[in-house]
Structures are given as structure tokens and as C-alpha cells.
Design an enzyme around this catalytic site. Structure first.
Site, mmCIF file in Angstrom:
data_model
loop_
_atom_site.group_PDB
_atom_site.id
_atom_site.type_symbol
_atom_site.label_atom_id
_atom_site.label_comp_id
_atom_site.label_asym_id
_atom_site.label_seq_id
_atom_site.Cartn_x
_atom_site.Cartn_y
_atom_site.Cartn_z
ATOM 1 N N HIS A 29 3.647 14.013 1.004
ATOM 2 C CA HIS A 29 3.064 15.306 0.619
ATOM 3 C C HIS A 29 4.147 16.365 0.694
ATOM 4 O O HIS A 29 5.124 16.228 1.427
ATOM 5 C CB HIS A 29 1.920 15.700 1.566
ATOM 6 C CG HIS A 29 0.668 14.933 1.317
ATOM 7 N ND1 HIS A 29 -0.084 15.114 0.179
ATOM 8 C CD2 HIS A 29 0.044 13.984 2.044
ATOM 9 C CE1 HIS A 29 -1.124 14.302 0.228
ATOM 10 N NE2 HIS A 29 -1.069 13.589 1.346
ATOM 11 N N HIS A 71 -10.888 1.307 0.502
ATOM 12 C CA HIS A 71 -10.651 2.339 1.518
ATOM 13 C C HIS A 71 -12.024 2.573 2.144
ATOM 14 O O HIS A 71 -12.859 3.275 1.581
ATOM 15 C CB HIS A 71 -10.111 3.603 0.841
ATOM 16 C CG HIS A 71 -10.006 4.805 1.739
ATOM 17 N ND1 HIS A 71 -8.839 5.480 1.941
ATOM 18 C CD2 HIS A 71 -10.938 5.475 2.471
ATOM 19 C CE1 HIS A 71 -9.041 6.494 2.769
ATOM 20 N NE2 HIS A 71 -10.312 6.523 3.098
ATOM 21 N N ASN A 123 -4.295 6.490 -7.389
ATOM 22 C CA ASN A 123 -4.785 7.877 -7.373
ATOM 23 C C ASN A 123 -3.700 8.880 -7.752
ATOM 24 O O ASN A 123 -3.394 9.821 -7.026
ATOM 25 C CB ASN A 123 -5.411 8.231 -6.016
ATOM 26 C CG ASN A 123 -4.440 8.097 -4.853
ATOM 27 O OD1 ASN A 123 -3.446 7.389 -4.954
ATOM 28 N ND2 ASN A 123 -4.716 8.789 -3.771
ATOM 29 N N ASP A 148 0.728 2.474 3.727
ATOM 30 C CA ASP A 148 -0.040 3.624 3.225
ATOM 31 C C ASP A 148 0.892 4.842 3.091
ATOM 32 O O ASP A 148 0.511 5.979 3.397
ATOM 33 C CB ASP A 148 -1.235 3.955 4.133
ATOM 34 C CG ASP A 148 -2.218 4.916 3.464
ATOM 35 O OD1 ASP A 148 -2.069 5.195 2.254
ATOM 36 O OD2 ASP A 148 -3.131 5.392 4.158
ATOM 37 N N HIS A 191 0.840 -1.205 0.000
ATOM 38 C CA HIS A 191 0.000 0.000 0.000
ATOM 39 C C HIS A 191 0.877 1.257 0.000
ATOM 40 O O HIS A 191 1.276 1.764 1.048
ATOM 41 C CB HIS A 191 -0.930 -0.001 1.210
ATOM 42 C CG HIS A 191 -2.038 1.000 1.093
ATOM 43 N ND1 HIS A 191 -3.334 0.725 1.429
ATOM 44 C CD2 HIS A 191 -2.040 2.293 0.666
ATOM 45 C CE1 HIS A 191 -4.094 1.785 1.200
ATOM 46 N NE2 HIS A 191 -3.323 2.754 0.752
ATOM 47 N N HIS A 212 1.722 5.148 -2.077
ATOM 48 C CA HIS A 212 1.375 6.209 -3.030
ATOM 49 C C HIS A 212 2.674 6.854 -3.514
ATOM 50 O O HIS A 212 3.443 7.356 -2.701
ATOM 51 C CB HIS A 212 0.502 7.278 -2.364
ATOM 52 C CG HIS A 212 -0.806 6.744 -1.852
ATOM 53 N ND1 HIS A 212 -1.950 6.766 -2.617
ATOM 54 C CD2 HIS A 212 -1.146 6.161 -0.678
ATOM 55 C CE1 HIS A 212 -2.953 6.228 -1.916
ATOM 56 N NE2 HIS A 212 -2.496 5.849 -0.737
ATOM 57 N N LEU A 213 2.908 6.805 -4.829
ATOM 58 C CA LEU A 213 4.159 7.378 -5.346
ATOM 59 C C LEU A 213 3.988 8.697 -6.093
ATOM 60 O O LEU A 213 4.966 9.325 -6.449
ATOM 61 C CB LEU A 213 4.905 6.378 -6.230
ATOM 62 C CG LEU A 213 5.619 5.237 -5.515
ATOM 63 C CD1 LEU A 213 6.600 4.562 -6.443
ATOM 64 C CD2 LEU A 213 6.332 5.690 -4.252
ATOM 65 N N ASP A 229 -8.525 3.516 -3.813
ATOM 66 C CA ASP A 229 -7.995 4.000 -2.527
ATOM 67 C C ASP A 229 -7.888 5.517 -2.457
ATOM 68 O O ASP A 229 -7.483 6.179 -3.399
ATOM 69 C CB ASP A 229 -6.613 3.415 -2.254
ATOM 70 C CG ASP A 229 -6.132 3.815 -0.873
ATOM 71 O OD1 ASP A 229 -6.810 3.476 0.101
ATOM 72 O OD2 ASP A 229 -5.096 4.493 -0.782
#
Lengths: 428, 314
Positions: free
Chosen positions: A309, A179, A94, A305, A60, A62-63, A152
Site C-alpha cells: 500500500h 478469503h 483484485n 499475502d 498469494h 497482490h501486485l 480474495d
């Protein structure tokens, strides 16, 4: 003559039920053997007092590439992964554009191969443009390399669409990752709803937001006989529901993120936006329930997860800050606390970051069986170090563990038999 | 550097104050009331000090109150409201705060809809004292200090007295700050609202909770009415109609009489006449509402003096 010899480490390979002090040797980028080696090697790594295990899998992540590369890209994410001992990541769809057609699946896989530090397995969107309305072309996405399906970040809120998604995906034995968040209960919320949110005057997200959607989804899974996976489980009620569903024989699985078993909502009492994520940090009761779920096997997977940011998205006050924290580089030391606390054996703990996610997603990784790709993590379970967010390999600085002492340090990461990370340095 | 009084570097909320600090601020405010009633309303206490009022939310009384407080103590006061500020041009809160701080004011008075705005900015602004003039649903400390000064004049010691706060507790920074102050100063708080207007675990504040206003009246010394945000009516389903709200939770003469002759009425303003408070109650002898406004100036003089009125440190 072999290429690499890893000598005298405590080799833990849960997929093959190995936990003993021995050697691992590598030839042509593949595991050539585990046991007592005699002979010559081009490169020898002394693993005395270290643990040698399959490279970790984080299912899980996010890249942010394509679309938000200032937050993270596949290269910085790959570097963060191997610094954390992770050699395979499953990336959430996403991005911008989102991963809802085969072209982007192929693109991100190709980009990761070009960088060559870490395996990347995309998770494709369930619905086109993550809108929750029309299904994506799951067959083609799967053939292109997508390993599961998820919207997600956005829950699949429409019960009818969710039913169809489960029906269609299960026709081909694909996994749907949800999610779980009933937005009608969590709208505008920034942290867990409870005494902390009341004291801060910040809108909360009640546990019922997570629990009610999981309840609905389990009912649909029962009807459809689908494979349903709850992402980042965070509440006591959710763990109990998944446990009951499993006892009933439903193909319901789940994962927990280190922050949900290591931290509680008290982290945000000083308005700390670096402890804001969705689902939010919950109460001590929820944290203990997640730990119990990990102990009794209800929760088979640990996944971070990882959500990088930019600082600008976090520096605007708690209720305005973006959701998410980075996790790849802290997954192992934080998770090792479970072993130290006696919740899990070292082997069971490593299984949740290697063979368990591999089995769930049908990945060839997560095993040191002869002939498998030599993706290996070598760590010192006792080494202490202080986390400095400025020194993270990720572009994200959003971690609640800045300045805290971590116990357990990755010393070497091997990918296809090549040492790609060694004592704090990435070998590009 | 100026040496702040009462050990105060900033004023973020009642949660960060102790009994001595609260009492000192209220008493200092009491000393300032006199200046406001003189014909020449000026003292040199804050001469050479710069105060910036940075208001991201609309406010008449609080902003004016801080402005008058500063000016009567001879500070240079600058008002910035969100409608005229750079934030409309896309500047972030942090940039606005840092920009203003770079102009070296002594005090920034901030109102913002985001809870914790002062706590957040204080991490980045080193030499500027911050006063929270209301942050989201979190805290509104100078309102509570104002109320305590008004209560000091009207009922003396608040210890042991019962304040009944009626209305939208969930979204009220005033209610939260009062519930914190009550523990410190020893008064009791009853809260009256339907569950739709109560935050989670509100009982942890050690307050008594009522859904029936009439049941809460007996034994109440201060009826504290909160403004109803009528826009919450339809969007958040918090209550069905203004009519039903007034009927159920509005303070009318009948309820005021039932509370007893000793009972006083307060409201942080602005009032919705005919919603949470009937006009005859608002204008009655029992109403302390205008006195609260008057004392608001005195208390803000005290707050500014505490943060930037002290002697220069060597």
C-alpha cells in the site's frame, strides 16, 4: 561445458527428496544435473555453507497492476520477489479492473514475461467484478493461464453462489481459494477482537468471522466433492476444522502467512498500522495453532499475502488504515525461524514454499529435476541483516519488521538459469 | 523550549499516567477553581502561549471548557471544528496536524473519532504538545481528571470507594479511562450493561460485571451514567428500544434510593433525560453533574499549565 555451475552447496530439493552437499549445473536455462560435476562452466557460483533450493513459489500475492501502480506494479513486484528468492508468484485478481476475463490474464502474464525476472501465474476471480453474484468464465480463464480462482479480499459470502462456484470449478478440477470472513461479524473491524481491541477502543474482528465461513464452506465442499483452499489461515478454530476435513478425506487445503505464525495482536498495541491486515494478527494461542498446523502438515503451504500500500493509505490512524503488509522480501527469513525452532526440517520447510504449492496449482516449477527450468534460490541460512523498509524492492513500505534483525539471507536468485538477483542487486 | 510540569510531554490517556501525575493534575486543578469564581477571571500564567482546539467531532462542553481554560490563563486560544476545517476539502488528518503545528502553537487539543489519533500524530509533530480530548472509544483523560477532582470535593479520598458505570461500555472512552484510573487510584469499578454493550474481555480491567442494574446498586458510592447513543439502537441491534433501555438501565429515583443516601450521581454529558437518567435524578441534590462541568474548566487549566505553563528551559 555448462552455462552455470553451483558448487558445493547444501542442495535441498524436496520434490525429489534430495538433501545433500553437491553441485547443480545448468545448461540452456534448464537444470542439467544435480550431483558431482566435473567439467567446465562459463559461470561458477561457490555455494559453500549455503543452501541451494528451487526458486520459491508464493501463491498469494497482490501486485496492484493494472490500476493501482503507485502501490506496486508487476516490475517492482517482480524485483521484490526475486530479492526474496521467489521466482514464481500467483497474483490475486483484485486489481482495477479485476482479473475476471481472459484479456487481463493474458495481459499480466505478458507483462511479467517482458520484465523477465519472475514467473507470474494469475489467480482469476470466481465472480464477475468480484461482486459475488455471477460466475466468471472459468474455462476460458484457465485456458488463458489462470491457475486457480478466488475473490480474495472479498469473501464469497453468498452460500448459494459458493455452492455453485464449487460445483462448477470442481467439474474441471479447478481450485477455489476463499478469503474466509463473515462480514456480518467483522464489519467495521480493524484488528482481532479481544483484549487488545478492547484496550485500544478499536472495533475488532472476531475469530468466528473466519471460522464460521470455513465451517460453511467445508460442508459445501463435502457435498460437492470440490477442491477448496483456505487463504491465509489465522485462527485455532480454522486450523482444527481444516485438519478434521482432511482426516475425513475432503480436498481441503490451506496456507499460512509468515505474519500469522510469527506475530500476535500485541503488535498493534501502539496503534501500528503497519501490523494491520486481514485476517488480523491473532492471539498467541492462535499463532501456536498455526505453527502446529504447519508442523503436522495440515497447512501445506506458506504464502505471504504480499499486499503493498502507499504510505498515504497507512498514515491515517489504525482504524482508517488500509489492510495488508508486504511480505515477499521477508518470507524466507521469517519462515526459517520454524526450522530453527525445530518445528520443521529444512526440507519440509522449503517444500511448503516450493513443491507443495506447485503440486496444488499444477505448476511445473518447484523442482530441480533434470530438464526443469533453472529457477533457483541460494541463501545463507545464518546470515543476519537488519530490515530497512526504505531499502525494499517493493514499492510498499508497510512492514511490521522494519528495524528488526532477520536471520537468513538470499544471496542469489536464478531465473531460467540467469542470475537475476545477486547479493542485494537486481540484474535486469 | 518550555519545561513541562510533572514529567508530561503530552496527555494521551490515563494509561500513560502514574499516580503522582494524576494527583498533581487534580490538585493543580483544585487550585484553579478559585479563579473561576472570582469577578475578574484572568491570570497571566499562560500569557504568550498558543493553544489550538482541533475538534473533528462535535463537542460543546469539552471544547468550551478547553477554550475558557486557556483564555482565563491568558493563552491565545484558537478553535477549529471539523465543519470549518480543511478536512472537508479532502486534507488528511496528518496534513491538518502538520499544517497547524507549523504555525508553532504550544498545545494542540484534539478530539477525533479515530482511536489513537494523538499517538499517531505525535510521531510526526515534534515541537507541539498534544492533549487527547477524546479519541474514538479509546480514552478521554481530562474527563477522568475532572471526575476525580469532583470526587475529591464530595467524598474525599476515592481509594476503596465503588463506582458503578452504567451503559454503553463498549463504545465509551470515559468508561475505559475510568477503569484504568481505578486501578491506579484504588477505587473499584462495577459495570452494568447488557452483553451487547460490553467489549471483549472487559473483565481483564478487574471490574465487576452486572447485567442487572438493581443487583449492582448495593454498596455503590458513585453511580456513573453513560450517554446512550440512540442511533446505535436500530443499526447495531444493541438494545431493542429506548423504553426497554430506560426500564432496565435507566437511573430513576427508586434505584437512587436503593443505592443509599451516601450515593452520588455523575454523568460526563450530554445527558439524554428520560433515557439513561430520569429528570428528577439529574436535578436532584445527589447529582454532581454541573459540578463536573465546573471542575472541567479547572482541570483543563491544569492540563494546559502542565504542558506549556512551565519556565523556559535554557
Amino acid at each position: 561445458m555448462v552455462d552455470v555451475l553451483i558448487q558445493n552447496g547444501r542442495v535441498i530439493d524436496p520434490a525429489n527428496k534430495i538433501d545433500e552437499v553437491c553441485d547443480v549445473w545448468i545448461a540452456d536455462g534448464k537444470v542439467a544435473g544435480v550431483g558431482k560435476f566435473s567439467g567446465d562452466a562459463t559461470q561458477t557460483i561457490d555455494a559453500k555453507d549455503l543452501i541451494v533450493c528451487p526458486g520459491l513459489i508464493d501463491m498469494h500475492v497482490h501486485l496492484r497492476e493494472p490500476g493501482e501502480e503507485w502501490k506496486e506494479d508487476i516490475e517492482s513486484g517482480s524485483r521484490a520477489a526475486i530479492a526474496g528468492g521467489v521466482t514464481s508468484i500467483c497474483t490475486m485478481p483484485n486489481t482495477e479492473p479485476c482479473i475476471d476475463h481472459a484479456g487481463i490474464v493474458l495481459q499480466v502474464i505478458a507483462r511479467a514475461k517482458e520484465i523477465g525476472l519472475c514467473n507470474l501465474h494469475p489467480i482469476a476471480a470466481v465472480s464477475r467484478n468480484l461482486k459475488g453474484k455471477e460466475l466468471t468464465e472459468m474455462r476460458e480463464l484457465s485456458r488463458s493461464g489462470a491457475v486457480a480462482f478466488s475473490d480474495d479480499g472479498k469473501p464469497i459470502w453468498h452460500a448459494g453462489v459458493m455452492r455453485k462456484a464449487l460445483e462448477y470449478s470442481s467439474s474441471f478440477d479447478y481450485l477455489i481459494i476463499q478469503h474466509a470472513e463473515e462480514k456480518q461479524l467483522t464489519e467495521g473491524g480493524a484488528i482481532n477482537e479481544g483484549w487488545v481491541s478492547t484496550q485500544l477502543g478499536v472495533l475488532g474482528m472476531p475469530v468466528e468471522g473466519e471460522d464460521s465461513m470455513i465451517a460453511r464452506d467445508i460442508m459445501l465442499t463435502r457435498r460437492v466433492q470440490a477442491r477448496y483452499h483456505v487463504a491465509h489461515i489465522s485462527t485455532k478454530g480454522a486450523v482444527e476444522q481444516v485438519r478434521l476435513a482432511q482426516q475425513e478425506g475432503l480436498k481441503v487445503t490451506t496456507e499460512a502467512a509468515p505474519h500469522h505464525f510469527a506475530l500476535t495482536e500485541d503488535e498493534v498495541l501502539n496503534f501500528n498500522a503497519d501490523a494491520k491486515m486481514s485476517p488480523p494478527l491473532r492471539t498467541e494461542e492462535d499463532r501456536l495453532a498455526v505453527i502446529e498446523g504447519l508442523r503436522d502438515g495440515t497447512i501445506e503451504v506458506i504464502a505471504t499475502d504480499h499486499a503493498p500500500h502507499h504510505e498515504d493509505d497507512k498514515r491515517c490512524g489504525l482504524s482508517c488504515a488500509a489492510f495488508g503488509i508486504v511480505g515477499l522480501e521477508t518470507m524466507l527469513p521469517i519462515s526459517l525461524d520454524l526450522e530453527r525452532a525445530g518445528v520443521l526440517s529444512m526440507s519440509d520447510l522449503i517444500a511448503k514454499m516450493t513443491c507443495n504449492p506447485a503440486q496444488l496449482l499444477n505448476l511445473p516449477e518447484g523442482s530441480l529435476a533434470e530438464g526443469r527450468a533453472a529457477d533457483i534460490c541460494i541463501f545463507d541460512p545464518k546470515a543476519e541483516w537488519v530490515l530497512n523498509r526504505e531499502k525494499l524492492f517493493s514499492k510498499g513500505r508497510n512492514t511490521p519488521w522494519h528495524g528488526r534483525t532477520m536471520t537468513g539471507q538470499v544471496l542469489y536468485t536464478l531465473k531460467d538459469g540467469r542470475v537475476v538477483f545477486e547479493k542485494g542487486e537486481v540484474h535486469d | 523550549m518550555l519545561k513541562p510540569l510533572f514529567g508530561l510531554k503530552h496527555i494521551f490517556g490515563i494509561a500513560d499516567l502514574n499516580r503522582e501525575q494524576i494527583t498533581s493534575l487534580v490538585n493543580l486543578g483544585d487550585d484553579f477553581i478559585d479563579i473561576n469564581t472570582r469577578s475578574v477571571k484572568k491570570e497571566p500564567t499562560l500569557r504568550g502561549r498558543t493553544v489550538i482546539n482541533l475538534f473533528f467531532e462535535n463537542s460543546t462542553r469539552t471544547r468550551t471548557s478547553f477554550e475558557i481554560a486557556g483564555k482565563r490563563l491568558s493563552a491565545d486560544v484558537i478553535n477549529i471544528s471539523a465543519s470549518t476545517s480543511a478536512t472537508k476539502k479532502g486534507e488528511t488528518l496528518l496534513d491538518t496536524g502538520q499544517t497547524l503545528a507549523a504555525m508553532q502553537p504550544h498545545v494542540l487539543v484534539i478530539r477525533h473519532s479515530v482511536a489513537g489519533t494523538c499517538e499517531f500524530l505525535s510521531e510526526f509533530l515534534d515541537n507541539t504538545a498534544l492533549i487527547n480530548a477524546g479519541d474514538g472509544s479509546h480514552e478521554h483523560p481530562t474527563q477522568i481528571l475532572t471526575d476525580l477532582l469532583t470526587l475529591k470535593h464530595n467524598i474525599g479520598d476515592v481509594a476503596g470507594k465503588t463506582m458503578t458505570i452504567v451503559g454503553d461500555i463498549a463504545h465509551s472512552r470515559v468508561a475505559r479511562s475510568h477503569m484504568l484510573a481505578a486501578k491506579i487510584m484504588g477505587y473499584k469499578v462495577r459495570i452494568v450493561a447488557p452483553k451487547t454493550l460490553l467489549p471483549a474481555f472487559v473483565e481483564n480491567y478487574d471490574c465487576e460485571i452486572f447485567h442487572d442494574f438493581d443487583e449492582a446498586l448495593q454498596g455503590t458510592d458513585i453511580l456513573y451514567m453513560l450517554r446512550v447513543q440512540t442511533e446505535r439502537l436500530t443499526t447495531n441491534c444493541c438494545f431493542p428500544s429506548i423504553r426497554e433501555y430506560h426500564e432496565t438501565y435507566g437511573l430513576n429515583m427508586k434505584r437512587l434510593k436503593a443505592a443509599g443516601d451516601h450515593c452520588m450521581v455523575m454523568h460526563p454529558g450530554p445527558m439524554n433525560r428520560g433515557v439513561e437518567i430520569a429528570t428528577d435524578v439529574a436535578d436532584s441534590m445527589k447529582s454532581l453533574i454541573l459540578e463536573q462541568v465546573e471542575h472541567g474548566v479547572a482541570v483543563r487549566m491544569a492540563a494546559l499549565t502542565a504542558l506549556c505553563g512551565g519556565a523556559t528551559e535554557e
